[in-house]
Design a protein around this motif. Sequence first.
Motif, short mmCIF file in Angstrom:
data_model
loop_
_atom_site.label_atom_id
_atom_site.label_comp_id
_atom_site.label_asym_id
_atom_site.label_seq_id
_atom_site.Cartn_x
_atom_site.Cartn_y
_atom_site.Cartn_z
N TYR A 134 0.82 -1.20 0.00
CA TYR A 134 0.00 0.00 0.00
C TYR A 134 0.86 1.26 0.00
O TYR A 134 2.00 1.26 0.43
CB TYR A 134 -0.94 0.04 1.21
CG TYR A 134 -0.21 0.07 2.53
CD1 TYR A 134 0.27 1.26 3.06
CD2 TYR A 134 0.03 -1.11 3.24
CE1 TYR A 134 0.96 1.28 4.26
CE2 TYR A 134 0.71 -1.10 4.43
CZ TYR A 134 1.17 0.10 4.95
OH TYR A 134 1.86 0.11 6.13
N VAL A 135 0.24 2.32 -0.50
CA VAL A 135 0.77 3.67 -0.40
C VAL A 135 -0.43 4.55 -0.09
O VAL A 135 -1.44 4.49 -0.79
CB VAL A 135 1.44 4.12 -1.72
CG1 VAL A 135 1.80 5.58 -1.66
CG2 VAL A 135 2.66 3.29 -2.02
N ALA A 136 -0.34 5.31 0.97
CA ALA A 136 -1.41 6.24 1.33
C ALA A 136 -0.77 7.61 1.57
O ALA A 136 0.19 7.72 2.32
CB ALA A 136 -2.14 5.77 2.58
N VAL A 137 -1.31 8.62 0.89
CA VAL A 137 -0.75 9.97 1.03
C VAL A 137 -1.87 10.94 1.39
O VAL A 137 -3.01 10.77 0.97
CB VAL A 137 -0.04 10.43 -0.26
CG1 VAL A 137 1.13 9.52 -0.59
CG2 VAL A 137 -0.99 10.54 -1.42
N PRO A 138 -1.52 11.96 2.18
CA PRO A 138 -2.55 12.95 2.52
C PRO A 138 -2.83 13.86 1.32
O PRO A 138 -1.94 14.13 0.51
CB PRO A 138 -1.90 13.74 3.66
CG PRO A 138 -0.43 13.57 3.45
CD PRO A 138 -0.24 12.22 2.83
N VAL A 139 -4.08 14.29 1.22
CA VAL A 139 -4.45 15.31 0.26
C VAL A 139 -4.42 16.62 1.04
O VAL A 139 -5.22 16.81 1.96
CB VAL A 139 -5.85 15.07 -0.33
CG1 VAL A 139 -6.23 16.18 -1.30
CG2 VAL A 139 -5.92 13.71 -1.02
N LEU A 140 -3.47 17.47 0.70
CA LEU A 140 -3.29 18.71 1.45
C LEU A 140 -3.87 19.88 0.69
O LEU A 140 -3.71 20.00 -0.52
CB LEU A 140 -1.81 18.96 1.72
CG LEU A 140 -1.09 17.89 2.56
CD1 LEU A 140 0.39 18.17 2.63
CD2 LEU A 140 -1.69 17.82 3.95
N SER A 141 -4.55 20.75 1.43
CA SER A 141 -5.04 22.01 0.90
C SER A 141 -4.50 23.07 1.84
O SER A 141 -5.05 23.28 2.93
CB SER A 141 -6.56 22.02 0.86
OG SER A 141 -7.03 23.24 0.34
N GLY A 142 -3.40 23.66 1.46
CA GLY A 142 -2.69 24.56 2.37
C GLY A 142 -2.09 23.72 3.48
O GLY A 142 -1.41 22.74 3.24
N ALA A 143 -2.40 24.07 4.71
CA ALA A 143 -1.89 23.32 5.86
C ALA A 143 -2.86 22.24 6.32
O ALA A 143 -2.54 21.44 7.19
CB ALA A 143 -1.58 24.27 7.01
N GLU A 144 -4.04 22.23 5.76
CA GLU A 144 -5.09 21.30 6.18
C GLU A 144 -5.07 20.00 5.38
O GLU A 144 -4.83 20.01 4.18
CB GLU A 144 -6.46 21.95 6.03
CG GLU A 144 -6.67 23.19 6.86
CD GLU A 144 -6.62 22.90 8.34
OE1 GLU A 144 -7.21 21.89 8.78
OE2 GLU A 144 -5.97 23.67 9.07
#
Length: 186
Positions: A134-144
């Motif tokens: 697996y690979v899981a990455v955050p979806v970032l919008s600015g710092a959130e």
Amino acid sequence: MKWRLLLAMTGLIAMVLVAQDVPLAGYLRKVESERLTAGLQRDAFILAGASEDLLSGEGSGSLIDLQNTIDLYAAEDGARVVVTDSLGRLVASTDPTDVKGDDFTNRPEIAQALTREPATGERPSDTAGGSLVYVAVPVLSGAEVSGVVRITFRSSVIDERANTQSRGLLLVFAIGLVSLFQAVRA
């Protein structure tokens, strides 16, 4: 006498080739596996970028466009792609049995990515019937963190791709032995 010499030379060369190719095959398999995982991570970040507008609510992204994008990716590579919101609830998936809104925070890689840390690895999965890479990455919008993109493959798929590279060494080994045999016979 000639056949004894041929046998001795063949045995010696075979030992040298085995001593050289076995560690090389293991190394090549490891490098190929890491290369494939790095490619998955790259792809997950690209899909995360494509998901940002929809998940952050700040752009013009649509759920249909996101679903088409992940379906296209999955069709090409055979991966399973899951996109969640910032609470770990399913937004889009390439698995038709997944239900939008399902909670995916019980998956350790999703939980880790929700903390802004990408997750990469292998783990057992009851739903997949074996181990998953697996690979899981955050979806970032600015710092959130707006959500998570996770790409999974059965580990057997990754193993097969890595083994394909290792088989080339076996072919080189066989060609070397045949060439030696022909040279000594001549």
